[in-house]
Design a protein around this motif. Structure first.
Motif, PDB file in Angstrom:
ATOM      1  N   UNK A 141       0.834  -1.213   0.000  1.00  0.00           N
ATOM      2  CA  UNK A 141       0.000   0.000   0.000  1.00  0.00           C
ATOM      3  C   UNK A 141       0.865   1.259   0.000  1.00  0.00           C
ATOM      4  N   UNK A 142       0.356   2.325  -0.552  1.00  0.00           N
ATOM      5  CA  UNK A 142       1.143   3.551  -0.691  1.00  0.00           C
ATOM      6  C   UNK A 142       1.073   4.499   0.489  1.00  0.00           C
ATOM      7  N   UNK A 143       0.002   4.456   1.264  1.00  0.00           N
ATOM      8  CA  UNK A 143      -0.190   5.428   2.359  1.00  0.00           C
ATOM      9  C   UNK A 143      -0.026   4.753   3.716  1.00  0.00           C
ATOM     10  N   UNK A 144       1.226   4.588   4.141  1.00  0.00           N
ATOM     11  CA  UNK A 144       1.525   4.012   5.459  1.00  0.00           C
ATOM     12  C   UNK A 144       2.609   4.861   6.121  1.00  0.00           C
ATOM     13  N   UNK A 145       2.698   4.756   7.454  1.00  0.00           N
ATOM     14  CA  UNK A 145       3.668   5.531   8.225  1.00  0.00           C
ATOM     15  C   UNK A 145       4.454   4.599   9.140  1.00  0.00           C
ATOM     16  N   UNK A 146       5.618   5.069   9.574  1.00  0.00           N
ATOM     17  CA  UNK A 146       6.400   4.250  10.485  1.00  0.00           C
ATOM     18  C   UNK A 146       7.811   4.767  10.672  1.00  0.00           C
ATOM     19  N   UNK A 147       8.522   4.143  11.640  1.00  0.00           N
ATOM     20  CA  UNK A 147       9.881   4.543  11.982  1.00  0.00           C
ATOM     21  C   UNK A 147      10.903   3.696  11.223  1.00  0.00           C
ATOM     22  N   UNK A 148      12.015   4.328  10.840  1.00  0.00           N
ATOM     23  CA  UNK A 148      13.074   3.647  10.104  1.00  0.00           C
ATOM     24  C   UNK A 148      13.871   2.718  11.024  1.00  0.00           C
ATOM     25  N   UNK A 149      14.480   1.673  10.431  1.00  0.00           N
ATOM     26  CA  UNK A 149      15.299   0.759  11.236  1.00  0.00           C
ATOM     27  C   UNK A 149      16.423   1.460  11.987  1.00  0.00           C
ATOM     28  N   UNK A 172      16.512   0.697  16.317  1.00  0.00           N
ATOM     29  CA  UNK A 172      17.557  -0.114  16.951  1.00  0.00           C
ATOM     30  C   UNK A 172      18.278   0.653  18.052  1.00  0.00           C
ATOM     31  N   UNK A 173      17.970   1.938  18.214  1.00  0.00           N
ATOM     32  CA  UNK A 173      18.547   2.730  19.291  1.00  0.00           C
ATOM     33  C   UNK A 173      17.670   2.741  20.539  1.00  0.00           C
ATOM     34  N   UNK A 174      16.513   2.065  20.442  1.00  0.00           N
ATOM     35  CA  UNK A 174      15.565   2.070  21.554  1.00  0.00           C
ATOM     36  C   UNK A 174      15.685   0.800  22.393  1.00  0.00           C
ATOM     37  N   UNK A 175      15.652   0.962  23.726  1.00  0.00           N
ATOM     38  CA  UNK A 175      15.761  -0.181  24.623  1.00  0.00           C
ATOM     39  C   UNK A 175      14.619  -1.169  24.466  1.00  0.00           C
ATOM     40  N   UNK A 176      13.402  -0.677  24.235  1.00  0.00           N
ATOM     41  CA  UNK A 176      12.243  -1.573  24.104  1.00  0.00           C
ATOM     42  C   UNK A 176      12.399  -2.489  22.898  1.00  0.00           C
ATOM     43  N   UNK A 177      13.095  -1.998  21.862  1.00  0.00           N
ATOM     44  CA  UNK A 177      13.327  -2.843  20.688  1.00  0.00           C
ATOM     45  C   UNK A 177      14.170  -4.061  21.060  1.00  0.00           C
ATOM     46  N   UNK A 188       3.616  -8.650  14.667  1.00  0.00           N
ATOM     47  CA  UNK A 188       2.459  -7.776  14.867  1.00  0.00           C
ATOM     48  C   UNK A 188       2.735  -6.701  15.901  1.00  0.00           C
ATOM     49  N   UNK A 189       3.389  -7.055  16.993  1.00  0.00           N
ATOM     50  CA  UNK A 189       3.665  -6.063  18.028  1.00  0.00           C
ATOM     51  C   UNK A 189       4.691  -5.048  17.530  1.00  0.00           C
ATOM     52  N   UNK A 190       5.588  -5.488  16.666  1.00  0.00           N
ATOM     53  CA  UNK A 190       6.533  -4.569  16.039  1.00  0.00           C
ATOM     54  C   UNK A 190       5.804  -3.569  15.149  1.00  0.00           C
ATOM     55  N   UNK A 191       4.837  -4.053  14.363  1.00  0.00           N
ATOM     56  CA  UNK A 191       4.045  -3.161  13.530  1.00  0.00           C
ATOM     57  C   UNK A 191       3.207  -2.201  14.347  1.00  0.00           C
ATOM     58  N   UNK A 192       2.664  -2.678  15.476  1.00  0.00           N
ATOM     59  CA  UNK A 192       1.869  -1.822  16.358  1.00  0.00           C
ATOM     60  C   UNK A 192       2.704  -0.663  16.905  1.00  0.00           C
ATOM     61  N   UNK A 193       3.920  -0.968  17.325  1.00  0.00           N
ATOM     62  CA  UNK A 193       4.742   0.018  18.013  1.00  0.00           C
ATOM     63  C   UNK A 193       5.481   0.932  17.038  1.00  0.00           C
ATOM     64  N   UNK A 194       6.064   0.330  15.998  1.00  0.00           N
ATOM     65  CA  UNK A 194       6.973   1.087  15.130  1.00  0.00           C
ATOM     66  C   UNK A 194       6.384   1.435  13.766  1.00  0.00           C
ATOM     67  N   UNK A 195       5.137   1.053  13.498  1.00  0.00           N
ATOM     68  CA  UNK A 195       4.488   1.437  12.256  1.00  0.00           C
ATOM     69  C   UNK A 195       4.722   0.457  11.113  1.00  0.00           C
ATOM     70  N   UNK A 196       4.058   0.735   9.953  1.00  0.00           N
ATOM     71  CA  UNK A 196       4.047  -0.202   8.843  1.00  0.00           C
ATOM     72  C   UNK A 196       4.990   0.149   7.700  1.00  0.00           C
ATOM     73  N   UNK A 197       5.361   1.417   7.547  1.00  0.00           N
ATOM     74  CA  UNK A 197       6.067   1.849   6.344  1.00  0.00           C
ATOM     75  C   UNK A 197       7.363   1.077   6.112  1.00  0.00           C
ATOM     76  N   UNK A 198       8.110   0.854   7.169  1.00  0.00           N
ATOM     77  CA  UNK A 198       9.381   0.144   7.046  1.00  0.00           C
ATOM     78  C   UNK A 198       9.312  -1.229   7.738  1.00  0.00           C
ATOM     79  N   UNK A 199       8.126  -1.797   7.781  1.00  0.00           N
ATOM     80  CA  UNK A 199       7.935  -3.037   8.541  1.00  0.00           C
ATOM     81  C   UNK A 199       8.715  -4.208   7.963  1.00  0.00           C
ATOM     82  N   UNK A 200       8.875  -4.257   6.621  1.00  0.00           N
ATOM     83  CA  UNK A 200       9.634  -5.368   6.038  1.00  0.00           C
ATOM     84  C   UNK A 200      11.074  -5.313   6.519  1.00  0.00           C
ATOM     85  N   UNK A 201      11.647  -4.107   6.574  1.00  0.00           N
ATOM     86  CA  UNK A 201      13.018  -3.943   7.060  1.00  0.00           C
ATOM     87  C   UNK A 201      13.098  -4.154   8.567  1.00  0.00           C
TER      88      UNK A 201
END
Length: 350
Positions: free
Chosen positions: A166-174, A178-183, A282-295
Motif C-alpha cells: 500500500x502507498x499510504x503508510x507511516x512508520x519509523x526507520x530501522x 535499533x537505538x531504543x531499549x524496548x526494541x 504484529x507487536x513490532x508493527x503496532x509500536x513502530x508502524x508499517x512503512x518500514x515493517x519489512x526492514x
C-alpha cells in the motif's frame, strides 16, 4: 509461505535421508540448518529494504528462483559442501520471501494485523504438514527435492507478479528503532523464547520416539494452525497479554520435555511456538508502524538465527551431556523475563 515452511519444518523429514545419502554425520548435516537460519535472516534485511523502497515484485521473483535453486541444487549434490552451497542459496531466497509474504499482511491489514499475519503464516506450518508424510518414508530424497524445486520456481515466479505494498503508510526507520531499549527487549525475548521451537524443528527426528513420522507431521500442523488463532486472540485481548500467555506455555512445553513427556511437549511447543513470529511481527508493527515493517521485522527475524544456532548446532553438541533437556527450558524462562520487562503502558499503542 507454504514453500518457505519446507526449509524448516520438513528438515526432520529430510535429515535422516541426507545423513545417509551424503554419507555424513548428524552434526555435519545440522550445520546446513544453522546456515539456513543465518542466510535466511541476514538476507531478509537486505531484501526487506529493497522491498520497502522499490516494491516487493522484482526482489520477490528473484528470491523465488533462489529458493527453488536450494532444492534443485541439493537434488544433484554429491558432497556435503555442494549441499551447503545450494542450501545456503535457497535459504537466501526463503528469507526474503518470508519477509515479503508476512509483511503484505502487516502493511495491508492494520486493524486485524494479528489475524491477517497469522493467516498468512499458517502456510509456514501447513506446507510441511502436507508433504512430510511423502518425504519421510520415501528414500529417494533427490527426486522429491527436484519435484519441489520445479513446482516452486514456476508457481512462485508467477504469483510474485501480482504483489504490491500500500502507498499510504507511516512508520519509523530501522536506524531509529535499533537505538531504543524496548526494541532490544522484544528482540532478545523473541530469540530466546523460540529456542524450544527450533530444537524440535531441527532435532525432533533424533530426540523423538517410535512415533517420529506422526510427530514431525503433527508439529508443523500445530505450528501453522495456531498462528491465525492466537493472532485473532491478540487483536481482541491485546498483543502484550497474548504474548505473556504464549511465553508461559513455552515454559510449560519445555518443562514437559525435561520429564520426557514428548507428545504433550510437541503439542504445546508446536502450537504456541509457531505463533511467536506472528505475534512479535504484529507487536513490532503496532509500536513502530508499517512503512518500514519489512526492514524492521527483518532485523527482528535475525533473532531466529540466534535461536537457530542455539536450538540446532549448540543443542546437537549438548545431546551427549546430561543437561540437554534443560537447555530449552532455560531459554524459554529467559525470554519470558525479558519480555515482561516491557512497560506496556508506555510502549504499546491502544
Amino acid at each position: 509461505m507454504s514453500f518457505n515452511s519446507l526449509y524448516q519444518y520438513s528438515w526432520n523429514a529430510f535429515l535422516p535421508h541426507l545423513v545417509k545419502g551424503l554419507n555424513s554425520t548428524i552434526p555435519e548435516i545440522e550445520v546446513a540448518f544453522t546456515l539456513f537460519t543465518f542466510f535466511s535472516t541476514v538476507f531478509q534485511i537486505i531484501g526487506g529494504s529493497i522491498a520497502d523502497y522499490k516494491g516487493p515484485k522484482g526482489i520477490g521473483i528473484i528470491s523465488s528462483i533462489l529458493s527453488a535453486i536450494g532444492f534443485l541444487g541439493t537434488s544433484f549434490s554429491n558432497t556435503i559442501y555442494e549441499f551447503y552451497f545450494f542450501w545456503s542459496l535457497g535459504s537466501i531466497g526463503e528469507g526474503i520471501l518470508y519477509g515479503i509474504a508476512a509483511n503484505l499482511a502487516v502493511k495491508w491489514f492494520s486493524k486485524t494485523r494479528g489475524f491477517a499475519t497469522g493467516f498468512v503464516s499458517l502456510g509456514f506450518g501447513l506446507g510441511a504438514s502436507i508433504v512430510n508424510p511423502f518425504i519421510y518414508p520415501y528414500q529417494d530424497y533427490r527426486l522429491v527435492m527436484l519435484i519441489i524445486g520445479l513446482v516452486e520456481v514456476v508457481s512462485l515466479s508467477f504469483l510474485l507478479n501480482f504483489v504490491e505494498y500500500p502507498g499510504t503508510v507511516r512508520g519509523e526507520k530501522p536506524s531509529k528503532i535499533i537505538k531504543e531499549g524496548r526494541w532490544w527487549l522484544i528482540y532478545l525475548s523473541f530469540a530466546l523464547s523460540a529456542v524450544p521451537l527450533t530444537i524440535y524443528s531441527s532435532s525432533l527426528s533424533v530426540i523423538g520416539n517410535e512415533n517420529t513420522l506422526f510427530l514431525i507431521t503433527l508439529f508443523p500442523l500445530l505450528s501453522g494452525i495456531s498462528r491465525p488463532i492466537l493472532g485473532y486472540i491478540s487483536d481482541i485481548l491485546g498483543r502484550y497479554r497474548t504474548l505473556i500467555l504464549t511465553l508461559t506455555m513455552m515454559i510449560l512445553g519445555s518443562l514437559l520435555f525435561t520429564f520426557n513427556v514428548i507428545l504433550a511437549s510437541v503439542i504445546v511447543i508446536g502450537f504456541f511456538g509457531g505463533s511467536l513470529i506472528t505475534l512479535y511481527f504484529s507487536i513490532s508493527g503496532d509500536i513502530f508502524g508499517e512503512k518500514y515493517s519489512t526492514s524492521n521485522n527483518a532485523i527482528l527475524y535475525t533473532g531466529k538465527a540466534v535461536s537457530g544456532l542455539l536450538g540446532s548446532f549448540v543443542f546437537s553438541l549438548l545431546l551427549s551431556t546430561p543437561i540437554y533437556k534443560e537447555f530449552g527450558l532455560i531459554s524459554a524462562v529467559s525470554g519470558f523475563i525479558l519480555f515482561s520487562l516491557l512497560d506496556k503502558q508506555k510502549t504499546l499503542r491502544p
